[in-house]
Write a protein that holds these residues in place. Structure first.
Motif, PDB file in Angstrom:
ATOM      1  N   PHE A 151      24.318  -0.311  -0.169  1.00 15.57           N
ATOM      2  CA  PHE A 151      25.689   0.172   0.039  1.00 15.57           C
ATOM      3  C   PHE A 151      26.231   0.909  -1.184  1.00 15.57           C
ATOM      4  O   PHE A 151      27.094   1.755  -1.060  1.00 15.57           O
ATOM      5  CB  PHE A 151      26.607  -0.985   0.436  1.00 15.57           C
ATOM      6  CG  PHE A 151      26.288  -1.504   1.802  1.00 15.57           C
ATOM      7  CD1 PHE A 151      26.759  -0.862   2.927  1.00 15.57           C
ATOM      8  CD2 PHE A 151      25.490  -2.618   1.965  1.00 15.57           C
ATOM      9  CE1 PHE A 151      26.446  -1.310   4.198  1.00 15.57           C
ATOM     10  CE2 PHE A 151      25.168  -3.081   3.227  1.00 15.57           C
ATOM     11  CZ  PHE A 151      25.644  -2.427   4.341  1.00 15.57           C
ATOM     12  N   ARG A 152      25.692   0.588  -2.351  1.00 13.42           N
ATOM     13  CA  ARG A 152      26.151   1.249  -3.573  1.00 13.42           C
ATOM     14  C   ARG A 152      25.762   2.723  -3.558  1.00 13.42           C
ATOM     15  O   ARG A 152      26.571   3.597  -3.849  1.00 13.42           O
ATOM     16  CB  ARG A 152      25.567   0.524  -4.797  1.00 13.42           C
ATOM     17  CG  ARG A 152      26.125   0.967  -6.127  1.00 13.42           C
ATOM     18  CD  ARG A 152      25.524   0.187  -7.288  1.00 13.42           C
ATOM     19  NE  ARG A 152      24.074   0.067  -7.258  1.00 13.42           N
ATOM     20  CZ  ARG A 152      23.220   1.051  -7.594  1.00 13.42           C
ATOM     21  NH1 ARG A 152      23.675   2.207  -7.981  1.00 13.42           N
ATOM     22  NH2 ARG A 152      21.926   0.849  -7.552  1.00 13.42           N
ATOM     23  N   THR A 153      24.508   2.997  -3.186  1.00 18.13           N
ATOM     24  CA  THR A 153      24.022   4.384  -3.170  1.00 18.13           C
ATOM     25  C   THR A 153      24.101   5.029  -1.782  1.00 18.13           C
ATOM     26  O   THR A 153      23.783   6.204  -1.634  1.00 18.13           O
ATOM     27  CB  THR A 153      22.551   4.446  -3.641  1.00 18.13           C
ATOM     28  OG1 THR A 153      21.741   3.707  -2.719  1.00 18.13           O
ATOM     29  CG2 THR A 153      22.399   3.894  -5.057  1.00 18.13           C
ATOM     30  N   ARG A 154      24.456   4.230  -0.783  1.00 24.68           N
ATOM     31  CA  ARG A 154      24.520   4.688   0.613  1.00 24.68           C
ATOM     32  C   ARG A 154      23.163   5.190   1.114  1.00 24.68           C
ATOM     33  O   ARG A 154      23.076   6.167   1.855  1.00 24.68           O
ATOM     34  CB  ARG A 154      25.588   5.750   0.802  1.00 24.68           C
ATOM     35  CG  ARG A 154      26.972   5.239   0.523  1.00 24.68           C
ATOM     36  CD  ARG A 154      28.006   6.288   0.765  1.00 24.68           C
ATOM     37  NE  ARG A 154      29.318   5.744   0.462  1.00 24.68           N
ATOM     38  CZ  ARG A 154      30.401   6.011   1.153  1.00 24.68           C
ATOM     39  NH1 ARG A 154      30.342   6.824   2.160  1.00 24.68           N
ATOM     40  NH2 ARG A 154      31.540   5.475   0.819  1.00 24.68           N
ATOM     41  N   GLN A 155      22.105   4.518   0.679  1.00 25.73           N
ATOM     42  CA  GLN A 155      20.743   4.871   1.072  1.00 25.73           C
ATOM     43  C   GLN A 155      20.193   3.842   2.055  1.00 25.73           C
ATOM     44  O   GLN A 155      20.476   2.654   1.947  1.00 25.73           O
ATOM     45  CB  GLN A 155      19.834   4.917  -0.166  1.00 25.73           C
ATOM     46  CG  GLN A 155      20.222   5.978  -1.179  1.00 25.73           C
ATOM     47  CD  GLN A 155      20.016   7.377  -0.640  1.00 25.73           C
ATOM     48  OE1 GLN A 155      18.978   7.705  -0.104  1.00 25.73           O
ATOM     49  NE2 GLN A 155      21.047   8.207  -0.780  1.00 25.73           N
ATOM     50  N   PHE A 156      19.391   4.330   3.004  1.00 22.72           N
ATOM     51  CA  PHE A 156      18.711   3.487   3.973  1.00 22.72           C
ATOM     52  C   PHE A 156      17.211   3.614   3.713  1.00 22.72           C
ATOM     53  O   PHE A 156      16.664   4.713   3.822  1.00 22.72           O
ATOM     54  CB  PHE A 156      19.014   3.941   5.404  1.00 22.72           C
ATOM     55  CG  PHE A 156      20.398   3.606   5.858  1.00 22.72           C
ATOM     56  CD1 PHE A 156      20.585   2.672   6.856  1.00 22.72           C
ATOM     57  CD2 PHE A 156      21.512   4.218   5.301  1.00 22.72           C
ATOM     58  CE1 PHE A 156      21.857   2.349   7.295  1.00 22.72           C
ATOM     59  CE2 PHE A 156      22.782   3.908   5.727  1.00 22.72           C
ATOM     60  CZ  PHE A 156      22.959   2.970   6.725  1.00 22.72           C
ATOM     61  N   GLN A 157      16.575   2.509   3.376  1.00 21.58           N
ATOM     62  CA  GLN A 157      15.135   2.499   3.130  1.00 21.58           C
ATOM     63  C   GLN A 157      14.437   1.953   4.378  1.00 21.58           C
ATOM     64  O   GLN A 157      14.611   0.786   4.726  1.00 21.58           O
ATOM     65  CB  GLN A 157      14.823   1.597   1.920  1.00 21.58           C
ATOM     66  CG  GLN A 157      13.354   1.431   1.619  1.00 21.58           C
ATOM     67  CD  GLN A 157      12.723   2.723   1.148  1.00 21.58           C
ATOM     68  OE1 GLN A 157      13.305   3.464   0.391  1.00 21.58           O
ATOM     69  NE2 GLN A 157      11.527   2.993   1.625  1.00 21.58           N
ATOM     70  N   PRO A 158      13.656   2.797   5.080  1.00 20.70           N
ATOM     71  CA  PRO A 158      12.960   2.289   6.269  1.00 20.70           C
ATOM     72  C   PRO A 158      11.930   1.225   5.873  1.00 20.70           C
ATOM     73  O   PRO A 158      11.248   1.355   4.855  1.00 20.70           O
ATOM     74  CB  PRO A 158      12.259   3.514   6.848  1.00 20.70           C
ATOM     75  CG  PRO A 158      12.660   4.682   6.027  1.00 20.70           C
ATOM     76  CD  PRO A 158      13.384   4.198   4.820  1.00 20.70           C
ATOM     77  N   LEU A 159      11.837   0.185   6.681  1.00 20.41           N
ATOM     78  CA  LEU A 159      10.866  -0.887   6.459  1.00 20.41           C
ATOM     79  C   LEU A 159       9.862  -0.896   7.604  1.00 20.41           C
ATOM     80  O   LEU A 159      10.209  -0.575   8.745  1.00 20.41           O
ATOM     81  CB  LEU A 159      11.572  -2.245   6.376  1.00 20.41           C
ATOM     82  CG  LEU A 159      12.621  -2.407   5.280  1.00 20.41           C
ATOM     83  CD1 LEU A 159      13.284  -3.777   5.381  1.00 20.41           C
ATOM     84  CD2 LEU A 159      12.005  -2.209   3.900  1.00 20.41           C
ATOM     85  N   GLN A 160       8.651  -1.279   7.297  1.00 20.58           N
ATOM     86  CA  GLN A 160       7.594  -1.361   8.298  1.00 20.58           C
ATOM     87  C   GLN A 160       7.862  -2.506   9.271  1.00 20.58           C
ATOM     88  O   GLN A 160       7.606  -2.391  10.453  1.00 20.58           O
ATOM     89  CB  GLN A 160       6.263  -1.581   7.568  1.00 20.58           C
ATOM     90  CG  GLN A 160       5.038  -1.098   8.266  1.00 20.58           C
ATOM     91  CD  GLN A 160       5.052   0.386   8.592  1.00 20.58           C
ATOM     92  OE1 GLN A 160       5.736   1.207   8.008  1.00 20.58           O
ATOM     93  NE2 GLN A 160       4.272   0.734   9.584  1.00 20.58           N
ATOM     94  N   ASP A 161       8.392  -3.624   8.746  1.00 17.56           N
ATOM     95  CA  ASP A 161       8.610  -4.826   9.550  1.00 17.56           C
ATOM     96  C   ASP A 161       9.959  -5.443   9.227  1.00 17.56           C
ATOM     97  O   ASP A 161      10.516  -5.227   8.145  1.00 17.56           O
ATOM     98  CB  ASP A 161       7.524  -5.873   9.247  1.00 17.56           C
ATOM     99  CG  ASP A 161       6.138  -5.384   9.613  1.00 17.56           C
ATOM    100  OD1 ASP A 161       5.929  -5.013  10.780  1.00 17.56           O
ATOM    101  OD2 ASP A 161       5.267  -5.380   8.719  1.00 17.56           O
TER     102      ASP A 161
END
Length: 153
Positions: A132-142
């Motif tokens: 939420f700090r950087t407003r980034q979404f990191q996709p996860l495999q699982d």
């Protein structure tokens, strides 16, 4: 109901009038068996039986306010401090996961601030870790498995 891309589980179904009902172990009652509910119940059992989340940390259709509107989350896993940890949006198997669905759930999660976000239609599953700090979404495999240490970080 459709076969899903989630492990099967032992479910209880009954009938009330013209409606089929399925027993929800979180709400401890029978609920109308819709295609979306079928997906939600599979996800609930997957989180508990496969990923080892304690049943006591799961909440189904709990309300929250977003921009003065009352919204309901399909499924939320809380940490041991009662803060949202994992927000799950379930769609029926025939409903495609579109960019609009992702946007809708992401906007809703701005209120809850769950660090993990899952969207599934029972056939396709998408999971992100949210910063939420950087407003980034990191996709996860699982979907992350239960870890008491990871819940409160």
């Amino acid at each position: 109901m459709d076969a899903l891309n989630l492990p099967p589980f032992e479910y209880k179904i009954t009938k009330s009038g013209t409606n089929n009902l399925i027993f929800d172990i979180i709400r401890r009652k029978y609920v109308v068996l819709t295609p979306e509910e079928w997906v939600r119940q599979h996800v609930v059992h997957y989180l508990i039986n496969t990923l080892a989340y304690p049943k006591s940390l799961l909440s189904v259709e709990r309300g929250a306010n977003y921009n003065k509107l009352q919204k309901r989350s399909d499924l939320c896993v809380y940490n041991t401090e009662g803060k949202p940890h994992l927000l799950v949006e379930c769609k029926a198997a025939h409903v495609p996961i579109t960019q609009e669905v992702v946007k809708q759930v992401s906007i809703y999660n701005q209120t809850l601030q769950a660090p993990f976000l899952v969207i599934t239609n029972g056939l396709q599953h998408y999971c992100w870790q949210v910063d939420f700090r950087t407003r980034q979404f990191q996709p996860l495999q699982d979907i992350p498995a239960f870890s008491p240490e990871g819940l409160n970080s």
